[in-house]
Design a protein around this motif. Structure first.
Motif, PDB file in Angstrom:
ATOM      1  N   GLY A  56     -65.581-106.744  34.115  1.00 53.48           N
ATOM      2  CA  GLY A  56     -64.897-105.747  34.919  1.00 53.48           C
ATOM      3  C   GLY A  56     -63.890-104.897  34.173  1.00 53.48           C
ATOM      4  O   GLY A  56     -63.805-104.905  32.945  1.00 53.48           O
ATOM      5  N   ALA A  57     -63.110-104.155  34.967  1.00 55.01           N
ATOM      6  CA  ALA A  57     -62.130-103.234  34.401  1.00 55.01           C
ATOM      7  C   ALA A  57     -61.041-103.972  33.635  1.00 55.01           C
ATOM      8  O   ALA A  57     -60.519-103.454  32.639  1.00 55.01           O
ATOM      9  CB  ALA A  57     -61.505-102.392  35.510  1.00 55.01           C
ATOM     10  N   GLN A 116     -67.403 -90.624  32.104  1.00 54.31           N
ATOM     11  CA  GLN A 116     -68.350 -90.396  33.181  1.00 54.31           C
ATOM     12  C   GLN A 116     -68.577 -91.632  34.031  1.00 54.31           C
ATOM     13  O   GLN A 116     -69.106 -91.547  35.137  1.00 54.31           O
ATOM     14  CB  GLN A 116     -69.694 -89.903  32.616  1.00 54.31           C
ATOM     15  CG  GLN A 116     -70.478 -90.943  31.828  1.00 54.31           C
ATOM     16  CD  GLN A 116     -70.065 -91.019  30.372  1.00 54.31           C
ATOM     17  OE1 GLN A 116     -69.060 -90.436  29.987  1.00 54.31           O
ATOM     18  NE2 GLN A 116     -70.835 -91.705  29.558  1.00 54.31           N
ATOM     19  N   THR A 117     -68.178 -92.802  33.548  1.00 52.15           N
ATOM     20  CA  THR A 117     -68.338 -94.019  34.341  1.00 52.15           C
ATOM     21  C   THR A 117     -67.272 -94.138  35.429  1.00 52.15           C
ATOM     22  O   THR A 117     -67.339 -95.030  36.259  1.00 52.15           O
ATOM     23  CB  THR A 117     -68.269 -95.263  33.447  1.00 52.15           C
ATOM     24  OG1 THR A 117     -66.986 -95.303  32.809  1.00 52.15           O
ATOM     25  CG2 THR A 117     -69.361 -95.254  32.406  1.00 52.15           C
ATOM     26  N   LEU A 118     -66.276 -93.276  35.401  1.00 48.65           N
ATOM     27  CA  LEU A 118     -65.215 -93.322  36.392  1.00 48.65           C
ATOM     28  C   LEU A 118     -65.161 -91.992  37.130  1.00 48.65           C
ATOM     29  O   LEU A 118     -64.386 -91.094  36.787  1.00 48.65           O
ATOM     30  CB  LEU A 118     -63.872 -93.606  35.721  1.00 48.65           C
ATOM     31  CG  LEU A 118     -63.742 -94.981  35.066  1.00 48.65           C
ATOM     32  CD1 LEU A 118     -62.450 -95.066  34.299  1.00 48.65           C
ATOM     33  CD2 LEU A 118     -63.816 -96.068  36.114  1.00 48.65           C
ATOM     34  N   PRO A 119     -65.990 -91.820  38.153  1.00 43.76           N
ATOM     35  CA  PRO A 119     -66.059 -90.544  38.855  1.00 43.76           C
ATOM     36  C   PRO A 119     -64.864 -90.325  39.772  1.00 43.76           C
ATOM     37  O   PRO A 119     -64.101 -91.245  40.063  1.00 43.76           O
ATOM     38  CB  PRO A 119     -67.341 -90.687  39.674  1.00 43.76           C
ATOM     39  CG  PRO A 119     -67.442 -92.150  39.942  1.00 43.76           C
ATOM     40  CD  PRO A 119     -66.915 -92.812  38.689  1.00 43.76           C
ATOM     41  N   VAL A 143     -67.756 -98.803  41.596  1.00 40.42           N
ATOM     42  CA  VAL A 143     -68.586 -97.755  40.980  1.00 40.42           C
ATOM     43  C   VAL A 143     -68.355 -97.619  39.476  1.00 40.42           C
ATOM     44  O   VAL A 143     -69.061 -96.862  38.811  1.00 40.42           O
ATOM     45  CB  VAL A 143     -68.317 -96.382  41.644  1.00 40.42           C
ATOM     46  CG1 VAL A 143     -68.702 -96.424  43.113  1.00 40.42           C
ATOM     47  CG2 VAL A 143     -66.851 -95.970  41.480  1.00 40.42           C
ATOM     48  N   ALA A 144     -67.366 -98.357  38.925  1.00 40.85           N
ATOM     49  CA  ALA A 144     -66.965 -98.111  37.545  1.00 40.85           C
ATOM     50  C   ALA A 144     -67.976 -98.586  36.515  1.00 40.85           C
ATOM     51  O   ALA A 144     -68.139 -97.975  35.464  1.00 40.85           O
ATOM     52  CB  ALA A 144     -65.613 -98.767  37.263  1.00 40.85           C
ATOM     53  N   ASN A 145     -68.643 -99.727  36.755  1.00 43.53           N
ATOM     54  CA  ASN A 145     -69.650-100.235  35.820  1.00 43.53           C
ATOM     55  C   ASN A 145     -69.068-100.412  34.425  1.00 43.53           C
ATOM     56  O   ASN A 145     -69.551 -99.856  33.444  1.00 43.53           O
ATOM     57  CB  ASN A 145     -70.862 -99.300  35.784  1.00 43.53           C
ATOM     58  CG  ASN A 145     -72.021 -99.880  34.993  1.00 43.53           C
ATOM     59  OD1 ASN A 145     -72.173-101.106  34.924  1.00 43.53           O
ATOM     60  ND2 ASN A 145     -72.824 -99.020  34.415  1.00 43.53           N
ATOM     61  N   ARG A 196     -59.590 -96.754  44.523  1.00 46.57           N
ATOM     62  CA  ARG A 196     -60.854 -96.465  45.191  1.00 46.57           C
ATOM     63  C   ARG A 196     -61.228 -97.568  46.176  1.00 46.57           C
ATOM     64  O   ARG A 196     -60.712 -98.682  46.103  1.00 46.57           O
ATOM     65  CB  ARG A 196     -61.968 -96.327  44.156  1.00 46.57           C
ATOM     66  CG  ARG A 196     -61.755 -95.226  43.108  1.00 46.57           C
ATOM     67  CD  ARG A 196     -61.744 -93.835  43.732  1.00 46.57           C
ATOM     68  NE  ARG A 196     -60.385 -93.397  44.053  1.00 46.57           N
ATOM     69  CZ  ARG A 196     -60.080 -92.229  44.596  1.00 46.57           C
ATOM     70  NH1 ARG A 196     -61.052 -91.386  44.918  1.00 46.57           N
ATOM     71  NH2 ARG A 196     -58.838 -91.906  44.834  1.00 46.57           N
ATOM     72  N   PRO A 197     -62.166 -97.293  47.078  1.00 49.49           N
ATOM     73  CA  PRO A 197     -62.592 -98.333  48.028  1.00 49.49           C
ATOM     74  C   PRO A 197     -63.110 -99.586  47.311  1.00 49.49           C
ATOM     75  O   PRO A 197     -63.874 -99.493  46.360  1.00 49.49           O
ATOM     76  CB  PRO A 197     -63.715 -97.642  48.813  1.00 49.49           C
ATOM     77  CG  PRO A 197     -63.414 -96.183  48.702  1.00 49.49           C
ATOM     78  CD  PRO A 197     -62.815 -96.003  47.336  1.00 49.49           C
ATOM     79  N   GLY A 198     -62.661-100.746  47.746  1.00 48.33           N
ATOM     80  CA  GLY A 198     -63.121-102.005  47.183  1.00 48.33           C
ATOM     81  C   GLY A 198     -62.554-102.353  45.831  1.00 48.33           C
ATOM     82  O   GLY A 198     -62.973-103.344  45.226  1.00 48.33           O
ATOM     83  N   CYS A 199     -61.589-101.575  45.339  1.00 50.51           N
ATOM     84  CA  CYS A 199     -61.047-101.812  43.999  1.00 50.51           C
ATOM     85  C   CYS A 199     -60.271-103.119  43.957  1.00 50.51           C
ATOM     86  O   CYS A 199     -59.425-103.386  44.817  1.00 50.51           O
ATOM     87  CB  CYS A 199     -60.137-100.647  43.614  1.00 50.51           C
ATOM     88  SG  CYS A 199     -59.627-100.632  41.883  1.00 50.51           S
TER      89      CYS A 199
END
Length: 400
Positions: free
Chosen positions: A222-223, A4-7, A215-217, A381-384
């Motif tokens: 980070g990721a 759910q953290t990766l919409p 948006v990943a949080n 995604r944007p800003g990735c």
């Protein structure tokens, strides 16, 4: 970390690509190439040659030849053979970021051969600026430099850090290395006296924070760090299963061996914070704590290139020897059949033939992922993985 953290992870619709573009870092192939190559790697940063020579000795130790180009030639041939075995008629082209064959030349040659829609497979599995977005910027730059905007279209497969094809070779390697350790040190208690070190390239902490989509949080690093930790957990659990992924077996005790995520190959100004701990510091500390053996896993790398041969096989092994530790190093995926097959699975996820998904030849009915963080986005995604020096055009993503 739940999915759910990766919409918004709807897969991209399959498309009729007419060639595969293998994209990699590149490396020198002789002593005269070393400094020009390192200038390419660091272009725009104003690093003088005397500082580049501090890194050049790694390459000069091996005759000025990086193994990465031969490894990519082998991977290119293996990918072509896998495509042929599945009845998929696509050529596999190859271009590098920093050395011949350069991406710009590969794009120009693809266009001359009549190819107009390429699907890129990058030899980097994780999300960060240097391992994903910078390649996307390089692809955009290659299109711009060749003047082929509007004529040539390039997409790329998703980041595949948790794809079974990438993970399986590490599972096998960790299991075999721990069993070898047990054989060589019969009295060792693996759960108390051995330690698995999952090693990856360190990056600046500010770059780590911006890895993945905003948006990943996914935590303070980070990721990039979250993906490595998630894969390490899967590798340890699966190595202890004693068989194929997810099956039980007699080697279940291997899963009890402690492990850590460590970093290597730090560069740049000492005042700039980078991800830690360094693998050599970790080895020294483990020895002081009574550890007798370490298994070094190059989890961040797809092949045995210079960061593996020098930073792990030379420096980390020397540190382990000086600390009195037994050390085993796990192989990278290289051209392991699972890895090669997995990369073609990633291609067939995105491939349409005669207007339809590639179908039975692909044997891919879902987008497999072994951690809750996957499957990763087909289109960034944007800003990735933002460029730390400011935005630049990049393909296969949503602006900015």
């Amino acid at each position: 970390m739940g999915p759910q953290t990766l919409p918004d992870r709807e897969p991209q619709a399959p498309a009729p690509y007419d060639a595969i573009l293998l994209v990699s870092f590149g490396g020198p192939e002789g002593q005269d190439d070393v400094l020009p190559f390192l200038r390419n790697v660091t272009r725009g940063r104003g690093i003088p040659d005397e500082r580049l020579e501090e890194v050049a000795h790694h390459y000069r130790h091996f005759g000025g030849v990086s193994p990465i180009n031969d490894q990519n030639r082998a991977l290119q041939a293996a990918l072509a053979a896998e495509l042929e075995s599945r009845g998929i008629d696509l050529p596999v082209l190859w271009g590098n970021r920093n050395w011949d064959p350069f991406l710009t030349d590969a794009v120009r040659e693809a266009h001359a051969a009549g190819h107009r829609r390429l699907l890129a497979v990058v030899t980097s599995a994780y999300s960060s600026y240097s391992s994903c977005r910078q390649y996307r910027e390089d692809l955009a730059e290659a299109i711009a430099e060749t003047g082929l905007e509007g004529e040539m279209h390039i997409d790329k497969v998703r980041q595949y850090f948790d794809h079974p094809g990438f993970v399986t070779p590490f599972v096998e390697g960790v299991r075999e290395a721990l069993l070898r350790t047990q054989e060589k040190l019969p009295e060792i208690d693996l759960a108390r006296e051995a330690h698995v070190l999952f090693a990856t390239h360190s990056i600046p902490t500010t770059t780590a924070v911006s890895s993945g989509p905003p948006v990943a949080n996914l935590g303070p690093d980070g990721a990039y760090a979250a993906q490595h930790r998630a894969v390490a957990e899967v590798v340890m659990a699966s190595a202890g299963a004693g068989g194929d992924l997810g099956t039980g077996g007699s080697a279940a005790h291997l899963a009890a061996v402690p492990w850590s995520l460590v970093y290597q190959s730090r560069s740049g100004a000492p005042s700039t914070p980078w991800l830690e701990p360094d693998i050599n510091d970790a080895i020294t500390e483990l020895a002081e704590q009574g550890t007798k053996a370490v298994v070094i896993v190059p989890l961040g790398f797809v092949s045995d290139h210079m960061e593996v041969l020098w930073d792990l096989d030379e420096e980390a092994m020397e540190t382990a020897t000086e600390a009195g530790l037994h050390a085993e190093r796990v192989p990278t995926p290289g051209i392991h059949p699972a890895y090669v097959g997995g990369l073609i699975d990633l291609v067939t996820e995105r491939l349409a033939v005669d207007g339809e998904p590639s179908g039975p030849g692909s044997e891919v009915k879902a987008r497999p992922a072994l951690t809750p963080l996957g499957p990763w986005y087909d289109v960034c995604r944007p800003g990735c993985c933002a460029n730390p020096r400011g935005p630049k055009p990049a393909l296969s993503g949503i602006a900015p």
